[in-house]
Design a protein around this motif. Structure first.
Motif, PDB file in Angstrom:
ATOM      1  N   LYS A 120      -0.419   8.607  -8.530  1.00  0.00           N
ATOM      2  CA  LYS A 120      -0.655   9.629  -9.556  1.00  0.00           C
ATOM      3  C   LYS A 120       0.172   9.406 -10.815  1.00  0.00           C
ATOM      4  CE  LYS A 120      -2.359  13.340  -6.617  1.00  0.00           C
ATOM      5  NZ  LYS A 120      -2.241  14.765  -6.209  1.00  0.00           N
ATOM      6  N   LEU A 121       1.125   8.482 -10.735  1.00  0.00           N
ATOM      7  CA  LEU A 121       1.973   8.225 -11.895  1.00  0.00           C
ATOM      8  C   LEU A 121       1.484   7.039 -12.717  1.00  0.00           C
ATOM      9  CD1 LEU A 121       5.479   8.595 -10.187  1.00  0.00           C
ATOM     10  CD2 LEU A 121       4.197  10.344 -11.450  1.00  0.00           C
ATOM     11  N   LEU A 122       0.565   6.264 -12.134  1.00  0.00           N
ATOM     12  CA  LEU A 122       0.142   5.021 -12.777  1.00  0.00           C
ATOM     13  C   LEU A 122      -1.219   5.159 -13.432  1.00  0.00           C
ATOM     14  CD1 LEU A 122       1.157   2.520  -9.987  1.00  0.00           C
ATOM     15  CD2 LEU A 122       2.250   2.732 -12.205  1.00  0.00           C
ATOM     16  N   ASP A 123      -1.395   4.461 -14.525  1.00  0.00           N
ATOM     17  CA  ASP A 123      -2.702   4.354 -15.140  1.00  0.00           C
ATOM     18  C   ASP A 123      -3.412   3.149 -14.517  1.00  0.00           C
ATOM     19  OD1 ASP A 123      -4.720   4.895 -17.297  1.00  0.00           O
ATOM     20  OD2 ASP A 123      -4.167   2.839 -17.816  1.00  0.00           O
ATOM     21  N   ILE A 177      -5.775   7.651   5.133  1.00  0.00           N
ATOM     22  CA  ILE A 177      -4.964   8.882   5.134  1.00  0.00           C
ATOM     23  C   ILE A 177      -4.386   9.164   3.745  1.00  0.00           C
ATOM     24  CG2 ILE A 177      -2.877   9.959   6.056  1.00  0.00           C
ATOM     25  CD1 ILE A 177      -3.536   8.692   8.742  1.00  0.00           C
ATOM     26  N   PRO A 178      -3.792   8.156   3.052  1.00  0.00           N
ATOM     27  CA  PRO A 178      -3.315   8.435   1.689  1.00  0.00           C
ATOM     28  C   PRO A 178      -4.425   8.865   0.732  1.00  0.00           C
ATOM     29  CG  PRO A 178      -2.345   6.409   2.513  1.00  0.00           C
ATOM     30  CD  PRO A 178      -3.392   6.811   3.504  1.00  0.00           C
ATOM     31  N   TYR A 179      -5.613   8.263   0.830  1.00  0.00           N
ATOM     32  CA  TYR A 179      -6.714   8.656  -0.042  1.00  0.00           C
ATOM     33  C   TYR A 179      -7.126  10.103   0.221  1.00  0.00           C
ATOM     34  CZ  TYR A 179      -7.982   4.362  -2.564  1.00  0.00           C
ATOM     35  OH  TYR A 179      -7.998   3.308  -3.429  1.00  0.00           O
ATOM     36  N   ALA A 180      -7.150  10.497   1.501  1.00  0.00           N
ATOM     37  CA  ALA A 180      -7.464  11.886   1.832  1.00  0.00           C
ATOM     38  C   ALA A 180      -6.376  12.815   1.307  1.00  0.00           C
ATOM     39  CB  ALA A 180      -7.612  12.046   3.343  1.00  0.00           C
ATOM     40  N   SER A 232      -4.524  -3.469  -4.267  1.00  0.00           N
ATOM     41  CA  SER A 232      -5.647  -3.085  -3.418  1.00  0.00           C
ATOM     42  C   SER A 232      -5.725  -1.570  -3.284  1.00  0.00           C
ATOM     43  CB  SER A 232      -5.511  -3.726  -2.036  1.00  0.00           C
ATOM     44  OG  SER A 232      -6.576  -3.336  -1.197  1.00  0.00           O
ATOM     45  N   PHE A 233      -4.586  -0.926  -3.146  1.00  0.00           N
ATOM     46  CA  PHE A 233      -4.583   0.535  -3.020  1.00  0.00           C
ATOM     47  C   PHE A 233      -5.047   1.192  -4.310  1.00  0.00           C
ATOM     48  CE2 PHE A 233      -3.040   4.819  -3.037  1.00  0.00           C
ATOM     49  CZ  PHE A 233      -3.173   5.230  -1.716  1.00  0.00           C
ATOM     50  N   VAL A 234      -4.565   0.705  -5.434  1.00  0.00           N
ATOM     51  CA  VAL A 234      -4.834   1.360  -6.712  1.00  0.00           C
ATOM     52  C   VAL A 234      -6.274   1.141  -7.169  1.00  0.00           C
ATOM     53  CG1 VAL A 234      -4.196   1.414  -9.159  1.00  0.00           C
ATOM     54  CG2 VAL A 234      -2.429   1.253  -7.417  1.00  0.00           C
ATOM     55  N   THR A 257       0.835  -1.210   0.000  1.00  0.00           N
ATOM     56  CA  THR A 257       0.000   0.000   0.000  1.00  0.00           C
ATOM     57  C   THR A 257       0.861   1.246   0.000  1.00  0.00           C
ATOM     58  OG1 THR A 257      -0.180   0.027   2.422  1.00  0.00           O
ATOM     59  CG2 THR A 257      -1.873  -1.162   1.209  1.00  0.00           C
ATOM     60  N   LEU A 258       2.014   1.205   0.656  1.00  0.00           N
ATOM     61  CA  LEU A 258       2.921   2.360   0.642  1.00  0.00           C
ATOM     62  C   LEU A 258       3.411   2.633  -0.773  1.00  0.00           C
ATOM     63  CD1 LEU A 258       4.590   4.517   2.102  1.00  0.00           C
ATOM     64  CD2 LEU A 258       6.346   2.762   2.510  1.00  0.00           C
ATOM     65  N   VAL A 259       3.800   1.582  -1.492  1.00  0.00           N
ATOM     66  CA  VAL A 259       4.223   1.747  -2.885  1.00  0.00           C
ATOM     67  C   VAL A 259       3.072   2.302  -3.722  1.00  0.00           C
ATOM     68  CG1 VAL A 259       5.029   0.545  -4.950  1.00  0.00           C
ATOM     69  CG2 VAL A 259       5.945  -0.076  -2.711  1.00  0.00           C
ATOM     70  N   GLY A 260       1.868   1.797  -3.505  1.00  0.00           N
ATOM     71  CA  GLY A 260       0.704   2.276  -4.245  1.00  0.00           C
ATOM     72  C   GLY A 260       0.426   3.744  -3.995  1.00  0.00           C
TER      73      GLY A 260
END
Length: 251
Positions: free
Chosen positions: A97-100, A188-191, A147-149, A89-92
């Motif tokens: 914003k760089l990944l499609d 928190i990352p989504y926010a 899961s993050f993406v 999830t940290l990598v995601g």
């Protein structure tokens, strides 16, 4: 001021079955089906928006799944999974914003279908050893990342856990606890990425009552089905998921 809510009927036509499928998968029954939720909703809204709308729904589903299977998980095994899943999830979060998202979906779909082909064409012997820990680590990091993406962490994790031949209840409990922690870590990352806006959250509230319905259906099925049929349904869900994600990735 008008309530900031998605009002497009087509959105709800795809979102309602998507949330029900997600609930059934969160119970562990047909776990592969859960990864179809974002691709289905992406027929009506952008992938990041679909992922954001599902966040509160996922939280409620995770809590319901934990309550149902709180006595059935293996804490030592989960410590291993959660550590590597959080790395994913940290990598995601760093690469989001760089990944499609569609490209990621296509990769996950292709990997899922390859895993299924390997399992069905070259089934392991009953006494074959479990997958090595290093492979489990790679697949679990991949699960956290996908899961993050796109909330599509189920297929990579299933590719590691299915060969371990856990009982349906232990498999279900493991998935429930793992994704509770992973989904909680996304808030928190989504926010930070600006995805949790008022319109998305208001739309999620409308879909929220469907969460316990899907989980209830899945829990009842998971507790009553034999191991043989459990894994047959699981493979069916992974086939549909892999096909849909692969299609989305290249169209």
């Amino acid at each position: 001021m008008a309530f900031p809510l998605i009002t497009d009927p087509f959105f709800y036509a795809v979102a309602i079955p998507a949330v029900l499928l997600l609930g059934i998968s969160k119970s562990g029954f047909g776990a592969g089906f859960g990864s179809l939720a974002v691709p289905m909703m992406a027929l009506a809204v952008a992938v990041p928006q679909a992922a954001a709308i599902l966040m509160p729904v996922l939280l409620l589903m995770d809590l319901l799944g934990l309550a149902a299977f709180r006595k059935n998980f293996d804490f030592t095994f989960l410590k291993f999974l959660v550590f590597f899943g959080l790395m994913g999830t940290l990598v995601g979060a760093l690469l989001f914003k760089l990944l499609d998202a569609r490209m990621v979906a296509g990769i996950v779909g292709g990997f899922t279908l390859l895993f299924l082909a390997q399992r069905l064409l070259f089934p392991p012997a009953p006494d074959s050893p479990p997958p090595p820990k290093w492979l489990g680590a790679v697949l679990t990091v991949t699960s956290g990342f996908t899961s993050f993406v796109a909330h599509a962490g189920g297929p990579p994790l299933s590719a590691y856990v299915i060969p371990l031949r856990l009982s349906p209840i232990k498999f279900t409990a493991t998935m429930a606890f793992f994704f509770f922690v992973i989904n909680l870590s996304k808030w928190i990352p989504y926010a930070w990425l600006g995805l949790l806006d008022l319109r998305n959250m208001a739309t999620s509230v409308v879909l929220l009552p469907l969460a316990p319905v899907g989980v209830w259906i899945g829990v009842r099925l998971a507790r009553r089905i034999s191991s043989m049929w459990f894994y047959r349904v699981l493979y069916g869900g992974m086939f549909l998921t892999g096909s849909k994600l692969l299609w989305d990735g290249f169209h």
